[in-house]
Design a protein around this motif. Structure first.
Motif, mmCIF file in Angstrom:
data_model
loop_
_atom_site.group_PDB
_atom_site.id
_atom_site.type_symbol
_atom_site.label_atom_id
_atom_site.label_comp_id
_atom_site.label_asym_id
_atom_site.label_seq_id
_atom_site.Cartn_x
_atom_site.Cartn_y
_atom_site.Cartn_z
ATOM 1 N N PRO A 96 -11.283 7.502 7.212
ATOM 2 C CA PRO A 96 -11.374 6.245 6.269
ATOM 3 C C PRO A 96 -12.807 7.103 4.697
ATOM 4 O O PRO A 96 -11.722 7.787 3.924
ATOM 5 C CB PRO A 96 -11.264 5.029 6.440
ATOM 6 N N ALA A 153 -11.617 10.224 3.192
ATOM 7 C CA ALA A 153 -10.359 10.409 2.470
ATOM 8 C C ALA A 153 -10.859 9.568 1.513
ATOM 9 O O ALA A 153 -10.445 9.851 0.056
ATOM 10 C CB ALA A 153 -9.275 9.521 3.167
ATOM 11 N N LEU A 181 -0.234 6.132 -1.384
ATOM 12 C CA LEU A 181 -0.215 6.185 0.307
ATOM 13 C C LEU A 181 -1.329 6.920 -0.339
ATOM 14 O O LEU A 181 -2.179 6.947 0.132
ATOM 15 C CB LEU A 181 0.438 7.258 1.008
ATOM 16 N N GLY A 182 -1.656 7.401 -1.604
ATOM 17 C CA GLY A 182 -2.575 7.998 -1.876
ATOM 18 C C GLY A 182 -3.965 7.138 -1.801
ATOM 19 O O GLY A 182 -5.151 7.460 -1.685
ATOM 20 N N PHE A 215 -4.175 4.911 1.031
ATOM 21 C CA PHE A 215 -4.416 4.479 2.517
ATOM 22 C C PHE A 215 -5.957 3.526 2.608
ATOM 23 O O PHE A 215 -6.011 2.923 2.891
ATOM 24 C CB PHE A 215 -3.925 4.949 2.782
ATOM 25 N N ALA A 216 -6.678 4.666 2.427
ATOM 26 C CA ALA A 216 -8.246 4.257 2.996
ATOM 27 C C ALA A 216 -8.464 2.932 2.182
ATOM 28 O O ALA A 216 -9.379 2.331 2.134
ATOM 29 C CB ALA A 216 -8.953 5.445 2.834
ATOM 30 N N PRO A 242 -4.146 0.037 2.977
ATOM 31 C CA PRO A 242 -3.143 0.340 3.231
ATOM 32 C C PRO A 242 -1.126 -0.596 3.299
ATOM 33 O O PRO A 242 -1.204 -0.764 4.004
ATOM 34 C CB PRO A 242 -3.520 0.358 4.778
ATOM 35 N N GLU A 243 -1.471 -0.367 1.622
ATOM 36 C CA GLU A 243 0.093 -1.365 1.459
ATOM 37 C C GLU A 243 1.216 -0.730 0.959
ATOM 38 O O GLU A 243 0.490 0.503 0.009
ATOM 39 C CB GLU A 243 -0.779 -2.265 0.854
ATOM 40 N N ALA A 244 2.016 -0.743 0.730
ATOM 41 C CA ALA A 244 3.143 -0.726 -0.453
ATOM 42 C C ALA A 244 2.696 -1.085 -1.463
ATOM 43 O O ALA A 244 2.142 -2.230 -1.296
ATOM 44 C CB ALA A 244 4.324 -1.158 0.019
ATOM 45 N N ARG A 274 0.084 10.830 -6.328
ATOM 46 C CA ARG A 274 -0.658 10.161 -5.017
ATOM 47 C C ARG A 274 -2.095 10.512 -4.970
ATOM 48 O O ARG A 274 -2.612 10.328 -4.729
ATOM 49 C CB ARG A 274 0.484 10.626 -4.048
#
Lengths: 327, 250
Positions: free
Chosen positions: B71, B74, B98-99, B101-102, B105-107, B151
């Motif tokens: 993470p 990232a 998702l870009g 995510f670190a 980490p959610e939609a 992203r």
């Protein structure tokens, strides 16, 4: 909770109650409802609380376990056809259970059958994950699953041949076909820890599954941990499939159909797919179990057979659509 | 901002990147080029932490990249792979989210206001705002490439590595992508992009790094790094009478 989850939970509760009202014993609706509320005569209460409700709860729990395992495996293998039954995980799990019963381990401890079923599921899942790690594609994985299923079937026959106290063939059929008839609360309590831990493991892996949608390397570059996700899903689905098989034997296709129906409702997100798939698969098995008790057959249809009769064609349909889009 | 020092990478026992060293400061916009099989993608992967570094090291902002957690890395560096599979028919916003995510980490729907703002802004910069809400697999190849760019831009990372981002893009979108990346560099990000189009590299990048058979053979301003000598020796091409690149007779 999303609206979808609320609707599914309400449906499941309604079906659980409905399942308690259906059965071979002629009990009127009024008497059933009285007994459900804990009133009325003792015999009716026993039929509802000790026979029908545990059976319904078992059908829901097994369905939910298989649905969650299916959604988790599909996310991990990035394949909409992945499911414990298709991939041979359930067959290996049944093999574990059969070995535990036929060789007398079941007499030693009541945990022997669930433990052996979970161990069998883990063996198959690890083999599949190993193949997936080495770059096996969808077709290869499904072929390995077919191989594992047949192999487990052969080993079960072998176990039957070599067992010191051979049971009848019908016991083997019981594990291969799946049924939740005559399950007690004690059976459920026995497998509950495995179900809960398995569900927790798969749910924790959720965000990692969404990252895996972009492939393992990109997921790793995003800060996800694909190895951890893989371990969580393998461990979780082994526990879920093992607990499911220990409760009801091998029941196929539910784990494919439920995620397939739910996926468009959650924007195809592998994480948000998990809980609705579990609930919907539980609903499917619960409804199927009600149906086989209502249908006018001489002998009650087995739950696994009913699930395969309905799920098989859906599986073929999904596979055919996949083939069209990839060719 | 990012530097590689004596970087060597082997794949399946074969040296693919051999003692490559260069450094890019904040605000740099550099192209990494070279013939097929020169080790460009592998070098980028090693910098992104998805290919094993055999020797040498990668430093991001002065920190040893090998010592960073996934993470943490990232948050400092975003990488666009050459192969960009998307397994499910995710919504465009969820792919872009998702870009980050670190960070979270959610939609998209469950992100905080900051995360959603970053996703929306990135979609705008990538000329993909109108694609929001669409299912990813229904998009054309060019539209999908722009969503992947978004992203990358949604990430908070100061370093962007892109492996052939122009593949599948029409000429207008290639130019607009290069302009977007140039603007990101002007805003202080460090951008390294693998390109096969030497004209595009020379036109937008202030620096060109050329690899051949895993080794760094030229590094500098476009006119120096893509000199007639390098063009002929490394790429087997030369300038024709109109200035266009043509194949050099052997």
């Amino acid at each position: 909770m999303s609206r979808l989850t609320v609707i599914l939970v309400l449906t499941a509760v309604a079906l659980l109650a409905g399942s308690a009202l259906v059965g071979t014993a002629p009990i009127s609706l009024a008497d059933s409802l009285t007994a459900l509320a804990g009133q009325g005569d003792a015999a009716t209460r026993t039929i509802l609380w000790e026979i029908r409700l545990p059976r319904a709860a078992a059908a829901f729990a097994v369905g939910a376990a298989l649905g969650l395992a299916g959604a988790g495996l599909q996310g991990l293998l990035q394949n909409p056809l992945a499911e414990p039954g298709v991939l041979g995980v359930s067959a290996f799990s049944a093999l574990g259970a059969v070995i535990a019963i036929f060789f007398g381990f079941a007499a030693v401890s009541s945990f022997a059958v669930p433990a052996a079923a979970i161990l069998g599921a883990a063996v198959a899942t690890v083999l599949l994950a190993f193949a997936a790690m080495r770059g096996a594609g969808s077709v290869t994985l499904l072929l390995i699953g077919i191989g594992l299923s047949s192999f487990a079937g052969a080993l079960m026959s072998l176990a039957l041949n070599m067992a010191p106290n051979p049971y009848s063939l019908s016991d083997l059929v019981n594990w291969m076909m799946g049924s939740v008839a005559n399950r007690s609360w004690a059976d459920l309590v026995l497998t509950a820890p495995a179900l809960m831990v398995g569900a927790a493991l798969v749910l924790v892996a959720g965000p990692g599954l969404r990252a895996l949608s972009l492939g393992e390397e990109t997921a790793a570059s995003l800060g996800a941990d694909p190895k951890r996700t893989r371990l969580l899903v393998i461990g979780g689905t082994s526990l879920l499939a093992g607990a499911g098989v220990a409760t009801a034997g091998a029941i196929g296709f539910v784990g494919i159909v439920a995620p397939h129906v739910m996926r468009p409702l959650v924007q195809h997100d592998p994480q948000r797919l998990l809980v609705p798939s579990a609930l919907f698969a539980g609903i499917i098995l619960l409804a199927a179990d009600i149906a086989i008790r209502v249908l006018p057959f001489q002998q009650e249809l087995r739950l696994g057979v009913a699930a395969a009769l309905a799920g098989g064609p859906v599986f073929i349909w999904i596979a055919a659509r996949l083939g069209r889009s990839s060719s | 901002m990012i530097s590689v020092d004596g970087l060597s990478v082997s794949l399946a026992g074969r040296r693919v990147v051999e003692e490559v060293s260069f450094a890019l400061e904040a605000g740099a916009f550099a192209a990494l080029t070279g013939p097929n099989g020169a080790g460009k993608s592998t070098a980028l992967k090693a910098m992104a932490g998805v290919a094993p570094v055999e020797a040498g090291n990668v430093r991001i902002g002065g920190e040893d990249a090998g010592a960073l957690s996934a993470p943490a890395r990232a948050r400092r560096l975003a990488w666009l792979a050459q192969a960009r599979p998307v397994a499910w028919n995710l919504r465009v916003e969820d792919v872009v989210a998702l870009g980050r995510f670190a960070e979270a980490p959610e939609a998209y729907d469950r992100m905080g206001a900051e995360g959603r703002g970053a996703v929306d802004a990135a979609l705008g910069k990538a000329d993909a705002a109108h694609l929001a809400g669409r299912p990813f697999q229904a998009l054309s190849g060019g539209e999908q490439a722009r969503v992947h760019l978004a992203r990358l831009l949604a990430s908070p990372a100061p370093v962007l590595l892109l492996d052939e981002p122009c593949a599948a893009l029409d000429i207008a979108h290639q130019l607009s992508l290069m302009e977007t990346l140039a603007a990101e560099a002007a805003a202080g990000r460090t951008v390294l992009v693998v390109l096969h189009d030497l004209e595009l590299a020379a036109r937008y990048c202030r620096r060109v790094i050329v690899l051949e058979a895993g080794r760094l053979v030229a590094d500098g301003a476009p006119e120096a790094a893509l000199s007639a000598d390098v063009l002929g020796r490394v790429f087997g091409v030369q300038r024709g009478t109109g200035g266009a690149l043509i194949r050099k007779p052997r």
